[in-house]
Design a protein around this motif. Structure first.
Motif, short mmCIF file in Angstrom:
data_model
loop_
_atom_site.label_atom_id
_atom_site.label_comp_id
_atom_site.label_asym_id
_atom_site.label_seq_id
_atom_site.Cartn_x
_atom_site.Cartn_y
_atom_site.Cartn_z
N SER A 1 -4.58 44.95 -5.17
CA SER A 1 -5.69 44.61 -6.06
C SER A 1 -5.23 44.45 -7.49
O SER A 1 -5.94 43.86 -8.31
CB SER A 1 -6.77 45.70 -5.98
N ASP B 1 -2.73 39.37 -9.62
CA ASP B 1 -3.64 38.30 -10.02
C ASP B 1 -4.17 37.54 -8.80
O ASP B 1 -3.42 37.25 -7.86
CB ASP B 1 -2.89 37.35 -10.96
N ASN B 2 -5.46 37.24 -8.81
CA ASN B 2 -6.09 36.55 -7.67
C ASN B 2 -5.46 35.20 -7.37
O ASN B 2 -5.32 34.80 -6.21
CB ASN B 2 -7.59 36.38 -7.92
N GLU B 3 -5.11 34.46 -8.42
CA GLU B 3 -4.49 33.15 -8.21
C GLU B 3 -3.15 33.28 -7.49
O GLU B 3 -2.82 32.49 -6.61
CB GLU B 3 -4.29 32.44 -9.55
N SER C 1 -3.71 34.21 -3.81
CA SER C 1 -4.13 33.05 -3.01
C SER C 1 -2.94 32.18 -2.61
O SER C 1 -3.04 31.39 -1.67
CB SER C 1 -5.16 32.22 -3.78
N LYS D 1 -10.99 47.65 -2.81
CA LYS D 1 -10.46 46.60 -3.68
C LYS D 1 -9.16 46.04 -3.12
O LYS D 1 -8.93 44.83 -3.18
CB LYS D 1 -10.25 47.14 -5.09
N ASP E 1 -9.99 43.85 -0.14
CA ASP E 1 -10.52 42.56 -0.61
C ASP E 1 -9.40 41.66 -1.09
O ASP E 1 -9.41 40.44 -0.84
CB ASP E 1 -11.52 42.80 -1.75
N ALA E 2 -8.42 42.23 -1.80
CA ALA E 2 -7.31 41.43 -2.34
C ALA E 2 -6.48 40.80 -1.23
O ALA E 2 -6.01 39.66 -1.36
CB ALA E 2 -6.43 42.30 -3.25
N THR F 1 -7.91 37.50 -0.09
CA THR F 1 -8.15 36.46 -1.09
C THR F 1 -7.66 35.12 -0.57
O THR F 1 -6.51 34.96 -0.19
CB THR F 1 -7.42 36.80 -2.41
#
Length: 572
Positions: A470, A473-475, A478, A492, A495-496, A499
């Motif tokens: 988590s 960075d989300n980008e 991905s 969290k 969830d990560a 992504t």
């Protein structure tokens, strides 16, 4: 359990929500485990599915209102299968439709009629079967079966496939058949090994690296923060023993560089090369990545840029030699702030305590590492007693940035010449505590964020190892191609992991139900579909299988002594 015996019937479902299956009366719901691999035989296609949930159902609410007593076994048996039953939820991952061939054994839907008129399923070979993404669902009352060994081989291949670099990472939870990842696809993108502390991330990472080296899928640069990958490391468990490192498994393919020669020598590492860095190799970008550990403010970093623009590569030695009067005079001529520069000087003096830092190095050790990588050698950089976050972030950034620059030049040359001889060997860089490098606040300005976003543009990818996904960075998450994830509890972090993953709802429950040891969920680019595996043991049997049959067990006393030295170096 017999794989030819149907387990249940599809009673309802949808393409996005998955399938609900009612178990047959003779099938115990206790045999159904989350993460299990099942196959649905539709009218025209077969669907490879993962079991994502298990539930109990009743045909009449009065049964729940007035359940039979615990001693009334007869009534419970009467109700089982009709009044009470088990259901499972399946997430279809792949499908295939066998081609009908009337001229060949009268095949229909993958079943072959034998001379006695009975039908039996004959698996299609990999050359005649194409696995496709799921675009539809099976009809009502389609039968669900346990996946057979042939089904696993259809989907995940086999390790000795001459056409692919397959590597077995483990086995299904309830079968003795290898589950393979495609190493060619694995090294095409950046990948991640995730899991909370104590779930065996280091052993899983070492397993993957051994496979990549054995199959020559890529050359590796491994930043070994806790001295776990190059030479012997302490094994997990109650018994004091050690496991073999990559240098011992592949003595001709792995080179070890060390930032702490004394620690490396105490551990008995053979042929380790010393590694030193100079102040002139440090740029403002390297300092910016370590600003949190050094306690530097934005103003101090701005003044560092002013000093670098004025003095170039020698900006740190020049700063160390400046007196208070020199700083004041410099700020009168340049747009610097005396207080910020003085603070910068004081905090950068911490670098003098690092064993591997030199004013001037007798040779360029980073160039030596690049030469080793160009020669096809896998490089492990050990930190020894220098395994603090300041050292780890500084060294990894300095070395990675320069190696990336070389690979950019090589890739440009290859694109220009189109000569296969100029094609760079794919490089995979392994970093631990990855969230420290890929934090959303700094990821745009670090070399690791650049590599993750570039995918394989310059033939350089990352293998990130972390217990807090988590924090990444989300980008960047991905762009992680293959994710190998042990147990995670934090919502969290879960969830990560998902992504950028479609249909992640059912997989969340699978991940949350993993055992704390030797189990992992694998999904992404290197596998055709998500799968839960019991990870392959990293032991003497593995040493022999990976190509080291000469491995000999050490006497107990020697093992204990080596383990104690390793534990001392790790700070245990």
């Amino acid at each position: 359990m017999n794989s030819s015996q149907p387990l249940g019937s599809v009673i309802q479902g949808s393409l996005t929500g998955g399938l609900e299956v009612r178990l047959h009366p003779d099938i115990s719901v206790e045999d159904m485990r989350v993460g299990k691999f099942l196959v649905v035989h539709g009218l025209r296609s077969r669907f490879f599915c993962m079991l994502t949930d298990v539930a109990l159902g009743t045909s009449n609410p009065r049964i729940i209102a007035n359940p039979p007593g615990w001693e009334d076994t007869f009534l419970r048996e009467v109700l089982a299968g009709s009044g009470t039953y088990g259901t499972i939820n399946l997430a279809p991952m792949l499908m295939f439709t066998p081609e009908s061939d009337e001229s060949s054994n009268h095949t229909t839907n993958g079943f072959v009629k034998s001379p006695n008129g009975l039908a039996s399923f004959q698996p299609q070979t990999s050359t005649t079967m194409e696995l496709l993404p799921v675009k539809t669902i099976p009809s009502h009352f389609s039968q669900v079966y346990e996946a057979s060994e042939e089904d696993f081989r259809r989907v995940f291949g086999w390790e000795d496939d001459p056409h692919r670099r397959n590597f077995s990472v483990g086995k299904p939870l309830d079968m003795d058949v290898p589950v393979c990842i495609d190493l060619n696809r694995f090294v095409e993108r950046s990948n991640g090994v995730f899991g909370k502390s104590g779930t065996g991330k280091s052993f899983l990472t070492r397993l993957l690296l051994a496979g990549v080296i054995r199959k020559n899928a890529a050359v590796n640069l491994i930043f070994d923060m806790h001295s776990e990958y190059g030479w012997e490391a302490v094994a997990e468990g109650k018994n004091v023993n050690t496991v073999k490192g990559l240098k011992q498994l592949f003595p001709g393919k792995v080179e070890v560089y060390t930032l702490d020669p004394q620690s490396t020598k105490r551990r008995g590492v053979r042929d380790a090369q010393e590694l030193y860095l100079s102040y002139e190799q440090i740029t403002v970008e390297d300092i910016k990545l370590c600003s949190r550990d050094l306690g530097l403010s934005e103003a101090a970093l701005d003044n560092a840029s002013i000093l670098y623009n004025e003095f170039g590569k020698s900006w740190i030695p020049q700063l160390f030699n400046m007196t208070g009067e020199d700083i004041k005079m410099f700020c009168e001529e340049k747009p610097g702030h005396p207080g910020s520069i003085t603070s910068l000087q004081r905090k950068l003096l911490r670098l003098d305590s690092l064993k591997y830092m030199r004013g001037v190095c007798p040779q360029n050790y980073i160039s030596k590492i690049i030469q080793s990588l160009e020669a096809g050698k896998n490089v492990v950089i050990e930190f020894g007693s220098q395994s603090n976050m300041l050292s780890y972030m500084l060294v990894t950034n300095m070395i990675t940035r320069r190696i990336h620059e070389e690979y950019v030049k090589k890739a440009d040359k290859f694109l220009q010449s189109k000569n296969p001889c100029d094609r760079p060997t794919p490089l995979m860089i392994t970093i631990e505590e990855a969230h420290r490098f890929l934090d959303p606040a700094i990821v745009q300005s670090t070399i690791f964020g650049t590599i993750a976003r570039e995918l394989r543009k310059y033939f350089v990818t990352l293998l990130v190892v972390d217990q807090r996904p988590s924090g990444i960075d989300n980008e960047v998450m991905s762009q992680i191609g293959t994710r190998i994830t042990a147990l995670l509890n934090d919502e969290k972090d879960i969830d990560a992991i998902f992504t950028g993953v479609s249909g992640a709802g059912g997989l969340r429950s699978v991940l949350a139900k993993l055992d704390s040891k030797q189990q992992a969920l694998i999904l992404g680019h290197a596998v055709p579909m998500p799968v839960v595996v019991k990870t392959r043991p990293y032991d003497t049997k593995f040493y022999a299988e990976i190509g080291d049959p000469a491995w000999e067990e050490k006497p107990d006393a020697e093992v204990f002594a080596a383990a104690e030295i390793a534990k001392a170096d790790l700070g245990f």
